[in-house]
Design a protein around this motif. Structure first.
Motif, short mmCIF file in Angstrom:
data_model
loop_
_atom_site.label_atom_id
_atom_site.label_comp_id
_atom_site.label_asym_id
_atom_site.label_seq_id
_atom_site.Cartn_x
_atom_site.Cartn_y
_atom_site.Cartn_z
N ASN A 99 0.81 -1.17 -0.14
CA ASN A 99 0.01 0.02 -0.01
C ASN A 99 0.65 1.28 0.02
O ASN A 99 0.67 2.38 -0.72
N SER A 100 1.96 1.16 0.92
CA SER A 100 2.95 2.54 0.81
C SER A 100 3.42 2.71 -0.70
O SER A 100 3.71 3.59 -0.99
N VAL A 101 3.84 1.56 -1.25
CA VAL A 101 4.78 1.71 -2.55
C VAL A 101 3.45 2.32 -3.36
O VAL A 101 3.86 3.43 -4.28
N ALA A 102 2.38 1.70 -3.45
CA ALA A 102 1.28 2.35 -4.40
C ALA A 102 0.86 3.76 -3.98
O ALA A 102 0.50 4.48 -4.85
N ILE A 103 0.98 4.33 -2.92
CA ILE A 103 0.89 5.63 -2.38
C ILE A 103 2.01 6.53 -2.87
O ILE A 103 1.76 7.54 -3.37
N VAL A 104 3.27 6.01 -2.50
CA VAL A 104 4.46 6.80 -2.55
C VAL A 104 4.67 7.10 -4.11
O VAL A 104 5.27 8.28 -4.58
N PRO B 238 20.16 16.92 -10.63
CA PRO B 238 20.26 16.98 -9.06
C PRO B 238 19.35 17.36 -8.33
O PRO B 238 18.94 16.79 -7.23
N ILE B 239 18.14 18.43 -8.62
CA ILE B 239 17.37 18.92 -7.69
C ILE B 239 15.94 17.85 -7.80
O ILE B 239 15.46 18.10 -6.72
N VAL B 240 16.08 17.15 -8.72
CA VAL B 240 15.00 16.11 -9.01
C VAL B 240 15.33 15.09 -7.81
O VAL B 240 14.49 14.50 -7.19
N VAL B 241 16.53 14.61 -7.75
CA VAL B 241 17.12 13.74 -6.71
C VAL B 241 16.86 14.19 -5.29
O VAL B 241 16.31 13.42 -4.31
N VAL B 242 16.95 15.56 -5.09
CA VAL B 242 16.77 16.17 -3.85
C VAL B 242 15.39 16.19 -3.49
O VAL B 242 14.88 15.65 -2.47
N ALA B 243 14.24 16.64 -4.49
CA ALA B 243 13.09 16.50 -4.46
C ALA B 243 12.36 15.04 -4.06
O ALA B 243 11.63 14.75 -3.22
N MET B 244 13.12 14.02 -4.80
CA MET B 244 12.61 12.90 -4.64
C MET B 244 12.79 12.08 -3.16
O MET B 244 12.08 11.74 -2.56
N ILE B 245 14.11 12.40 -2.91
CA ILE B 245 14.45 12.01 -1.43
C ILE B 245 13.68 12.64 -0.48
O ILE B 245 13.03 12.01 0.40
N MET B 246 13.27 14.05 -0.63
CA MET B 246 12.23 14.58 0.43
C MET B 246 10.85 14.20 0.34
O MET B 246 10.47 13.92 1.49
N GLN B 247 10.52 14.01 -0.94
CA GLN B 247 9.01 13.56 -1.00
C GLN B 247 8.76 11.83 -0.38
O GLN B 247 7.84 11.52 0.17
N VAL B 248 9.76 10.90 -1.01
CA VAL B 248 9.55 9.73 -0.68
C VAL B 248 9.71 9.56 0.78
O VAL B 248 9.18 8.83 1.64
N THR B 249 10.72 10.09 1.54
CA THR B 249 10.68 10.08 3.15
C THR B 249 9.58 10.85 3.56
O THR B 249 9.07 10.05 4.78
N ALA B 250 9.39 11.90 3.43
CA ALA B 250 7.88 12.44 4.00
C ALA B 250 6.60 11.59 3.77
O ALA B 250 6.06 11.30 4.63
N ILE B 251 6.40 11.20 2.49
CA ILE B 251 5.23 10.57 2.29
C ILE B 251 5.30 8.88 2.97
O ILE B 251 4.34 8.53 3.39
N LEU C 22 12.02 -1.66 11.97
CA LEU C 22 13.24 -1.62 10.97
C LEU C 22 12.84 -1.90 9.50
O LEU C 22 13.22 -1.36 8.66
N LEU C 23 11.79 -2.78 9.33
CA LEU C 23 11.19 -3.18 8.21
C LEU C 23 10.43 -1.73 7.51
O LEU C 23 10.58 -1.55 6.08
N THR C 24 9.89 -1.03 8.22
CA THR C 24 9.20 0.11 7.75
C THR C 24 10.10 1.17 7.40
O THR C 24 10.00 2.05 6.62
N SER C 25 11.40 1.07 8.05
CA SER C 25 12.42 2.39 7.56
C SER C 25 13.48 1.77 6.74
O SER C 25 14.16 2.63 6.42
N LEU C 26 13.22 0.70 6.31
CA LEU C 26 14.36 0.50 5.38
C LEU C 26 14.29 1.06 3.84
O LEU C 26 15.19 1.63 3.29
N VAL C 27 13.05 1.42 3.41
CA VAL C 27 12.54 2.06 2.00
C VAL C 27 13.48 3.65 2.20
O VAL C 27 14.25 3.81 1.30
N PRO C 28 13.01 4.42 2.88
CA PRO C 28 13.58 5.75 3.17
C PRO C 28 15.16 5.86 3.18
O PRO C 28 15.97 6.37 2.92
N LEU C 29 15.58 4.98 4.35
CA LEU C 29 16.88 4.93 4.42
C LEU C 29 17.82 4.26 3.13
O LEU C 29 18.72 4.83 2.80
N THR C 30 17.33 3.22 2.51
CA THR C 30 18.00 2.85 1.34
C THR C 30 18.06 4.14 0.09
O THR C 30 18.87 4.09 -0.40
#
Length: 282
Positions: A77-82, A198-211, A254-262
Protein backbone atom coordinates in the motif's frame (compact mmCIF):
# COMPACT_ATOMS: atom_id res chain seq x y z
CA UNK A 1 51.08 14.77 17.40
CA UNK A 2 47.40 15.78 16.99
CA UNK A 3 46.44 19.09 18.53
CA UNK A 4 44.07 19.06 21.55
CA UNK A 5 41.42 20.92 19.55
CA UNK A 6 41.38 18.23 16.85
CA UNK A 7 41.29 15.45 19.47
CA UNK A 8 38.36 17.17 21.16
CA UNK A 9 36.57 17.48 17.81
CA UNK A 10 36.95 13.77 17.06
CA UNK A 11 35.82 12.86 20.58
CA UNK A 12 32.71 14.98 20.12
CA UNK A 13 31.93 13.54 16.67
CA UNK A 14 32.40 9.95 17.81
CA UNK A 15 30.27 10.56 20.92
CA UNK A 16 27.50 12.14 18.81
CA UNK A 17 27.61 9.24 16.34
CA UNK A 18 27.37 6.68 19.15
CA UNK A 19 24.49 8.60 20.71
CA UNK A 20 22.54 8.55 17.45
CA UNK A 21 23.40 4.92 16.68
CA UNK A 22 22.53 3.59 20.13
CA UNK A 23 18.74 3.33 19.51
CA UNK A 24 19.42 1.63 16.16
CA UNK A 25 21.71 -0.89 17.87
CA UNK A 26 19.07 -1.64 20.52
CA UNK A 27 16.40 -2.12 17.86
CA UNK A 28 18.57 -4.36 15.70
CA UNK A 29 19.86 -6.44 18.61
CA UNK A 30 16.37 -6.88 20.04
CA UNK A 31 14.92 -7.86 16.66
CA UNK A 32 17.25 -10.87 16.34
CA UNK A 33 16.94 -12.11 19.94
CA UNK A 34 14.48 -14.78 21.03
CA UNK A 35 12.01 -13.72 23.71
CA UNK A 36 13.83 -15.85 26.29
CA UNK A 37 16.84 -13.52 26.11
CA UNK A 38 14.73 -10.37 26.04
CA UNK A 39 12.99 -11.38 29.28
CA UNK A 40 16.38 -11.33 31.04
CA UNK A 41 16.33 -7.54 30.80
CA UNK A 42 19.80 -7.07 29.31
CA UNK A 43 18.83 -4.36 26.84
CA UNK A 44 22.32 -3.64 25.52
CA UNK A 45 23.63 -7.21 25.51
CA UNK A 46 24.50 -8.87 22.22
CA UNK A 47 22.24 -11.81 21.28
CA UNK A 48 23.48 -15.20 22.42
CA UNK A 49 21.36 -17.01 19.85
CA UNK A 50 20.52 -15.13 16.65
CA UNK A 51 17.13 -15.78 15.11
CA UNK A 52 15.37 -14.25 12.10
CA UNK A 53 11.99 -15.61 13.10
CA UNK A 54 10.82 -12.20 14.42
CA UNK A 55 11.52 -10.65 10.99
CA UNK A 56 9.56 -13.38 9.22
CA UNK A 57 6.71 -13.04 11.69
CA UNK A 58 6.64 -9.24 11.38
CA UNK A 59 6.50 -9.51 7.60
CA UNK A 60 4.04 -12.38 7.19
CA UNK A 61 2.00 -13.18 10.30
CA UNK A 62 2.06 -10.36 12.88
CA UNK A 63 -1.40 -9.20 13.95
CA UNK A 64 -2.44 -5.70 12.84
CA UNK A 65 -5.65 -5.52 14.78
CA UNK A 66 -8.06 -8.33 13.90
CA UNK A 67 -6.03 -9.45 10.88
CA UNK A 68 -2.77 -11.38 11.20
CA UNK A 69 -1.19 -10.97 7.77
CA UNK A 70 1.95 -9.14 8.82
CA UNK A 71 3.23 -5.83 7.56
CA UNK A 72 3.62 -6.84 3.92
CA UNK A 73 0.16 -5.54 2.97
CA UNK A 74 1.08 -2.14 4.34
CA UNK A 75 4.32 -2.24 2.36
CA UNK A 76 2.48 -2.72 -0.94
CA UNK A 77 0.00 0.00 0.00
CA UNK A 78 2.83 2.41 0.83
CA UNK A 79 4.49 1.71 -2.53
CA UNK A 80 1.18 2.33 -4.31
CA UNK A 81 0.83 5.66 -2.47
CA UNK A 82 4.44 6.87 -2.63
CA UNK A 83 5.18 6.31 -6.34
CA UNK A 84 2.37 8.39 -7.91
CA UNK A 85 2.44 10.99 -5.12
CA UNK A 86 6.18 11.58 -5.56
CA UNK A 87 6.10 11.67 -9.36
CA UNK A 88 3.09 14.00 -9.59
CA UNK A 89 4.27 16.42 -6.88
CA UNK A 90 7.74 16.68 -8.45
CA UNK A 91 6.34 17.23 -11.95
CA UNK A 92 3.90 19.90 -10.76
CA UNK A 93 6.56 21.57 -8.61
CA UNK A 94 9.03 21.61 -11.52
CA UNK A 95 6.37 23.00 -13.85
CA UNK A 96 5.35 25.71 -11.39
CA UNK A 97 8.96 26.64 -10.65
CA UNK A 98 9.76 26.80 -14.36
CA UNK A 99 6.75 28.99 -15.12
CA UNK A 100 7.39 31.33 -12.19
CA UNK A 101 11.11 31.67 -12.97
CA UNK A 102 11.05 32.26 -16.75
CA UNK A 103 7.56 32.98 -18.08
CA UNK A 104 6.23 34.98 -15.13
CA UNK A 105 2.57 35.21 -16.11
CA UNK A 106 0.27 37.89 -14.72
CA UNK A 107 -0.31 37.33 -11.04
CA UNK A 108 2.71 35.03 -10.75
CA UNK A 109 4.01 36.77 -7.65
CA UNK A 110 0.66 36.51 -5.87
CA UNK A 111 0.40 32.85 -6.86
CA UNK A 112 3.88 32.20 -5.48
CA UNK A 113 3.01 33.93 -2.21
CA UNK A 114 -0.08 31.74 -1.85
CA UNK A 115 1.97 28.59 -2.49
CA UNK A 116 4.67 29.72 -0.08
CA UNK A 117 2.05 30.43 2.58
CA UNK A 118 0.61 26.97 2.06
CA UNK A 119 3.99 25.42 2.78
CA UNK A 120 3.94 26.79 6.34
CA UNK A 121 0.32 26.08 7.28
CA UNK A 122 0.06 22.94 9.44
CA UNK A 123 -2.02 20.50 7.46
CA UNK A 124 -3.71 19.28 10.65
CA UNK A 125 -5.88 22.42 10.59
CA UNK A 126 -7.10 21.55 7.07
CA UNK A 127 -8.09 17.94 7.72
CA UNK A 128 -11.80 18.49 8.22
CA UNK A 129 -12.35 20.62 5.08
CA UNK A 130 -10.33 18.13 3.06
CA UNK A 131 -12.34 15.21 4.43
CA UNK A 132 -15.59 16.92 3.43
CA UNK A 133 -14.21 17.82 0.00
CA UNK A 134 -12.97 14.30 -0.75
CA UNK A 135 -16.22 12.81 0.50
CA UNK A 136 -18.18 15.11 -1.83
CA UNK A 137 -16.01 13.96 -4.76
CA UNK A 138 -16.31 10.30 -3.80
CA UNK A 139 -12.56 9.96 -3.19
CA UNK A 140 -12.46 9.61 0.59
CA UNK A 141 -10.92 6.32 1.65
CA UNK A 142 -9.54 5.57 -1.82
CA UNK A 143 -6.04 5.40 -3.29
CA UNK A 144 -6.57 8.40 -5.65
CA UNK A 145 -7.83 10.40 -2.69
CA UNK A 146 -4.77 9.87 -0.47
CA UNK A 147 -2.45 10.44 -3.47
CA UNK A 148 -4.23 13.73 -4.19
CA UNK A 149 -3.75 14.88 -0.58
CA UNK A 150 -0.02 14.10 -0.66
CA UNK A 151 0.35 15.94 -3.98
CA UNK A 152 -1.45 19.01 -2.62
CA UNK A 153 0.67 19.08 0.54
CA UNK A 154 3.91 18.54 -1.37
CA UNK A 155 3.36 21.04 -4.18
CA UNK A 156 4.24 24.26 -2.23
CA UNK A 157 7.62 22.94 -1.06
CA UNK A 158 8.39 21.42 -4.47
CA UNK A 159 7.51 24.70 -6.22
CA UNK A 160 9.78 26.66 -3.89
CA UNK A 161 12.58 24.13 -4.40
CA UNK A 162 12.44 24.19 -8.20
CA UNK A 163 11.89 27.94 -8.43
CA UNK A 164 15.04 28.59 -6.42
CA UNK A 165 16.95 26.10 -8.55
CA UNK A 166 15.80 27.60 -11.85
CA UNK A 167 16.63 31.08 -10.53
CA UNK A 168 20.28 30.03 -10.77
CA UNK A 169 19.99 29.03 -14.45
CA UNK A 170 21.31 31.78 -16.79
CA UNK A 171 18.35 33.60 -18.35
CA UNK A 172 20.33 33.88 -21.60
CA UNK A 173 19.99 30.12 -22.02
CA UNK A 174 16.22 30.43 -21.90
CA UNK A 175 16.24 33.37 -24.32
CA UNK A 176 18.42 31.43 -26.76
CA UNK A 177 15.89 28.58 -26.71
CA UNK A 178 13.10 31.09 -27.34
CA UNK A 179 14.98 32.55 -30.32
CA UNK A 180 15.37 29.03 -31.72
CA UNK A 181 11.61 28.69 -31.72
CA UNK A 182 11.12 26.76 -28.48
CA UNK A 183 7.72 27.08 -26.84
CA UNK A 184 6.63 26.62 -23.25
CA UNK A 185 6.47 22.80 -23.25
CA UNK A 186 9.40 22.18 -25.60
CA UNK A 187 11.80 24.26 -23.51
CA UNK A 188 10.54 22.61 -20.33
CA UNK A 189 10.84 19.03 -21.60
CA UNK A 190 13.98 19.29 -23.74
CA UNK A 191 16.00 21.90 -21.84
CA UNK A 192 14.91 22.39 -18.24
CA UNK A 193 14.10 18.84 -17.16
CA UNK A 194 17.41 17.33 -18.39
CA UNK A 195 19.24 20.08 -16.46
CA UNK A 196 17.24 19.38 -13.31
CA UNK A 197 18.54 15.92 -12.38
CA UNK A 198 20.36 17.04 -9.19
CA UNK A 199 17.35 18.93 -7.84
CA UNK A 200 14.98 16.13 -8.91
CA UNK A 201 16.96 13.73 -6.74
CA UNK A 202 16.75 16.16 -3.83
CA UNK A 203 13.00 16.48 -4.33
CA UNK A 204 12.61 12.71 -4.66
CA UNK A 205 14.43 12.04 -1.39
CA UNK A 206 12.36 14.67 0.40
CA UNK A 207 9.05 13.41 -0.94
CA UNK A 208 9.73 9.69 -0.57
CA UNK A 209 10.88 10.22 3.03
CA UNK A 210 7.96 12.48 3.94
CA UNK A 211 5.25 10.38 2.28
CA UNK A 212 6.61 7.00 3.35
CA UNK A 213 6.97 8.13 6.97
CA UNK A 214 3.56 9.82 7.04
CA UNK A 215 1.08 8.50 9.56
CA UNK A 216 -1.75 11.01 9.93
CA UNK A 217 -2.70 11.40 6.26
CA UNK A 218 -2.66 7.64 5.71
CA UNK A 219 -4.70 7.03 8.86
CA UNK A 220 -7.36 9.62 7.99
CA UNK A 221 -7.64 9.45 4.20
CA UNK A 222 -6.48 5.99 3.07
CA UNK A 223 -9.41 3.97 4.33
CA UNK A 224 -9.24 0.36 5.48
CA UNK A 225 -8.05 -1.06 2.16
CA UNK A 226 -5.09 1.29 1.63
CA UNK A 227 -3.55 1.72 5.07
CA UNK A 228 0.18 2.48 4.64
CA UNK A 229 3.01 0.69 6.37
CA UNK A 230 3.30 3.23 9.20
CA UNK A 231 -0.33 2.68 10.20
CA UNK A 232 0.15 -1.09 10.03
CA UNK A 233 3.24 -0.72 12.23
CA UNK A 234 1.22 1.22 14.80
CA UNK A 235 -1.42 -1.49 14.76
CA UNK A 236 1.19 -4.22 15.29
CA UNK A 237 2.78 -2.44 18.25
CA UNK A 238 -0.54 -1.57 19.89
CA UNK A 239 -2.15 -4.98 19.36
CA UNK A 240 -2.17 -6.59 22.80
CA UNK A 241 -3.23 -10.22 22.41
CA UNK A 242 -1.20 -12.29 24.84
CA UNK A 243 2.52 -11.64 25.30
CA UNK A 244 3.99 -8.46 23.85
CA UNK A 245 6.62 -9.58 21.35
CA UNK A 246 9.27 -6.88 21.50
CA UNK A 247 11.49 -8.60 18.94
CA UNK A 248 8.65 -8.65 16.40
CA UNK A 249 7.86 -4.99 17.10
CA UNK A 250 11.49 -3.99 16.56
CA UNK A 251 11.71 -6.04 13.35
CA UNK A 252 8.54 -4.42 12.02
CA UNK A 253 9.94 -0.98 12.84
CA UNK A 254 13.17 -1.69 10.98
CA UNK A 255 11.28 -3.10 7.99
CA UNK A 256 9.22 0.09 7.84
CA UNK A 257 12.33 2.28 7.81
CA UNK A 258 14.28 0.33 5.17
CA UNK A 259 12.87 2.09 2.09
CA UNK A 260 13.64 5.75 2.99
CA UNK A 261 17.01 4.69 4.44
CA UNK A 262 17.91 2.83 1.25
CA UNK A 263 16.80 5.74 -0.94
CA UNK A 264 18.99 8.14 1.00
CA UNK A 265 22.03 5.85 1.04
CA UNK A 266 21.79 5.20 -2.70
CA UNK A 267 21.09 8.81 -3.67
CA UNK A 268 23.03 10.62 -0.94
CA UNK A 269 25.76 11.81 -3.31
CA UNK A 270 23.18 13.29 -5.67
CA UNK A 271 21.38 14.88 -2.72
CA UNK A 272 24.49 16.80 -1.67
CA UNK A 273 25.18 17.75 -5.30
CA UNK A 274 21.62 19.06 -5.72
CA UNK A 275 21.80 21.14 -2.56
CA UNK A 276 25.16 22.60 -3.69
CA UNK A 277 23.80 23.25 -7.19
CA UNK A 278 21.11 25.59 -6.00
CA UNK A 279 18.49 23.93 -3.85
CA UNK A 280 18.83 26.72 -1.31
CA UNK A 281 19.48 29.58 -3.71
CA UNK A 282 17.19 32.53 -4.06
Amino acid sequence: MPRPARIGLYVFLVSAALLFLLPLYVMLATSIKPMEEIRLGNLFALPVRITLEPWAQAWMSACTGLECGGIRTGFMNSVAIVVPSTVLSILLGALNGYALSFWRPRGAQAFFVVLLTGAFIPYQVMLFPLIRSLAAMGLFGTLPGVVLIHVLFGMPVMTLLFRNYYAGVPHELFMAARIDGGGFWRIFVQLMLPMSLPIVVVAMIMQVTAIWNDFLVGLVFAGHDWLPMTVQLNNIINTTTGERLYNVNMAATLLTSLVPLTVYLVSGRWFVRGIAAGAVKG
